[in-house]
Design an enzyme around this catalytic site. Structure first.
Site, mmCIF file in Angstrom:
data_model
loop_
_atom_site.group_PDB
_atom_site.id
_atom_site.type_symbol
_atom_site.label_atom_id
_atom_site.label_comp_id
_atom_site.label_asym_id
_atom_site.label_seq_id
_atom_site.Cartn_x
_atom_site.Cartn_y
_atom_site.Cartn_z
ATOM 1 N N CYS A 39 0.739 -1.277 -0.159
ATOM 2 C CA CYS A 39 0.123 0.075 0.065
ATOM 3 C C CYS A 39 0.974 1.272 -0.009
ATOM 4 O O CYS A 39 1.570 1.487 0.826
ATOM 5 C CB CYS A 39 -0.925 -0.055 1.147
ATOM 6 N N LYS A 66 -9.350 -8.660 7.443
ATOM 7 C CA LYS A 66 -8.668 -8.107 8.503
ATOM 8 C C LYS A 66 -8.733 -8.896 9.920
ATOM 9 O O LYS A 66 -9.728 -9.552 10.160
ATOM 10 C CB LYS A 66 -9.349 -6.754 9.101
ATOM 11 N N VAL A 79 -5.551 0.509 7.007
ATOM 12 C CA VAL A 79 -4.089 0.495 7.108
ATOM 13 C C VAL A 79 -3.363 1.735 6.267
ATOM 14 O O VAL A 79 -4.328 1.864 5.351
ATOM 15 C CB VAL A 79 -3.655 -0.681 6.788
ATOM 16 N N GLU A 91 -4.894 7.232 9.053
ATOM 17 C CA GLU A 91 -4.604 8.271 7.861
ATOM 18 C C GLU A 91 -3.146 8.805 7.878
ATOM 19 O O GLU A 91 -2.609 9.137 8.718
ATOM 20 C CB GLU A 91 -5.465 9.624 8.193
ATOM 21 N N SER A 92 -2.396 8.566 6.708
ATOM 22 C CA SER A 92 -1.323 8.522 6.542
ATOM 23 C C SER A 92 -0.562 9.835 6.874
ATOM 24 O O SER A 92 0.466 9.725 7.437
ATOM 25 C CB SER A 92 -0.495 7.939 5.199
#
Length: 270
Positions: A39, A66, A79, A91-92
């Site tokens: 990802c 999951k 993720v 939230e990256s």
């Protein structure tokens, strides 16, 4: 989502350079990264953890199947998720800022000390998420020849706008120092090869062939070259062969990720 989900049949673990990093981070640690090796949003957070040499535990997750441990922590099962002080964060871009705020003594710092520059960084980090990544996916997921050039031009336009905002010398967005703005786009920059494989190329001109935009594309090539060489970026990538089945579904517009579904529905990527 169970194993019968159309995207659930993923290679189960990181490979190549990323496998070595995973192996070094399997021990129990209070700071846990719930990750999907493939990802790009995960890779943002992973890059920051590696840049700052923070201790953490890597936990591989198939987001389409999951585990209970993740769902107990974060019922949405997103993720990347960080577990910090037994509490979830996700939230990256939020996670990247959080790691900078929480570990200010861990070097390098990935934000400029100047507050104006920091604000500018947030503007262009948002631009990556609101403009470049959706355009990237619209081009990748587009079917047929009609409208394809329009999608390609949109993607290239946003890349040029981002590049024009860079420090003119570089090599990174703000100059000599790698920052969170670079992190925001890096995972997609090192996945531009998917367009060569599935769309015949993204359309970034070769050296000397950029016409009136040659200076912009020269600056982009400098930035992209440095990003590709950055150890934290290279080290969090798996072998290309395992990305191919994933991006084949995007290119066929059959992927069922939240990003793919949002693009299909004409919405922004969540």
């Amino acid at each position: 989502m169970g194993k019968d989900h159309p995207d659930a049949d993923l290679h189960p673990e990181a490979t190549g350079a990323a496998a070595a990093i995973v192996k070094a981070h399997v021990a129990e640690n209070p700071l846990k990264l719930y990750s999907g090796w493939f990802c790009p949003f995960v890779q943002r957070t992973w890059i920051v953890l590696e840049e700052k040499s923070l201790p953490y535990q890597y936990i591989e997750v198939n987001p389409y199947h999951k585990p209970k441990s993740l769902l107990d922590l974060n019922p949405r099962g997103l993720v990347p998720t960080l577990q910090y002080d037994n509490k979830p964060l996700y939230e990256s871009t939020v996670l990247c800022e959080f790691l900078e705020d929480t570990y200010p003594d861990a070097k390098p710092s990935l934000r400029p000390s100047d507050m104006y520059a920091r604000a500018k960084g947030r503007i262009w980090t948002d631009y990556v998420g609101s403009r470049i990544i959706p355009a990237y996916h619209r081009f990748l997921q587009h079917q047929g020849e009609a409208g394809l050039k329009e999608k390609q031009d949109e993607c290239l336009h946003h890349i040029k706008e981002f590049t024009r905002a860079m420090d003119p010398t570089g090599p990174y967005f703000f100059g000599k120092e790698f920052s969170l703005v670079d992190v925001a786009l890096a995972p997609w920059a090192v996945r531009m090869w998917v367009f060569e494989h599935f769309k015949g190329g993204i359309g970034i001109p070769a050296k000397g062939e950029g016409g009136e935009d040659e200076a912009v594309w020269k600056r982009w090539r400098t930035w992209a070259g440095e990003i590709e060489k950055r150890e934290s970026v290279k080290g969090t990538l798996s072998d290309r062969e395992h990305y191919l089945p994933i991006y084949a579904r995007y290119a066929a517009d059959t992927a069922q990720s939240e990003a793919a579904k949002a693009i299909r529905a004409g919405r922004g990527i969540p």
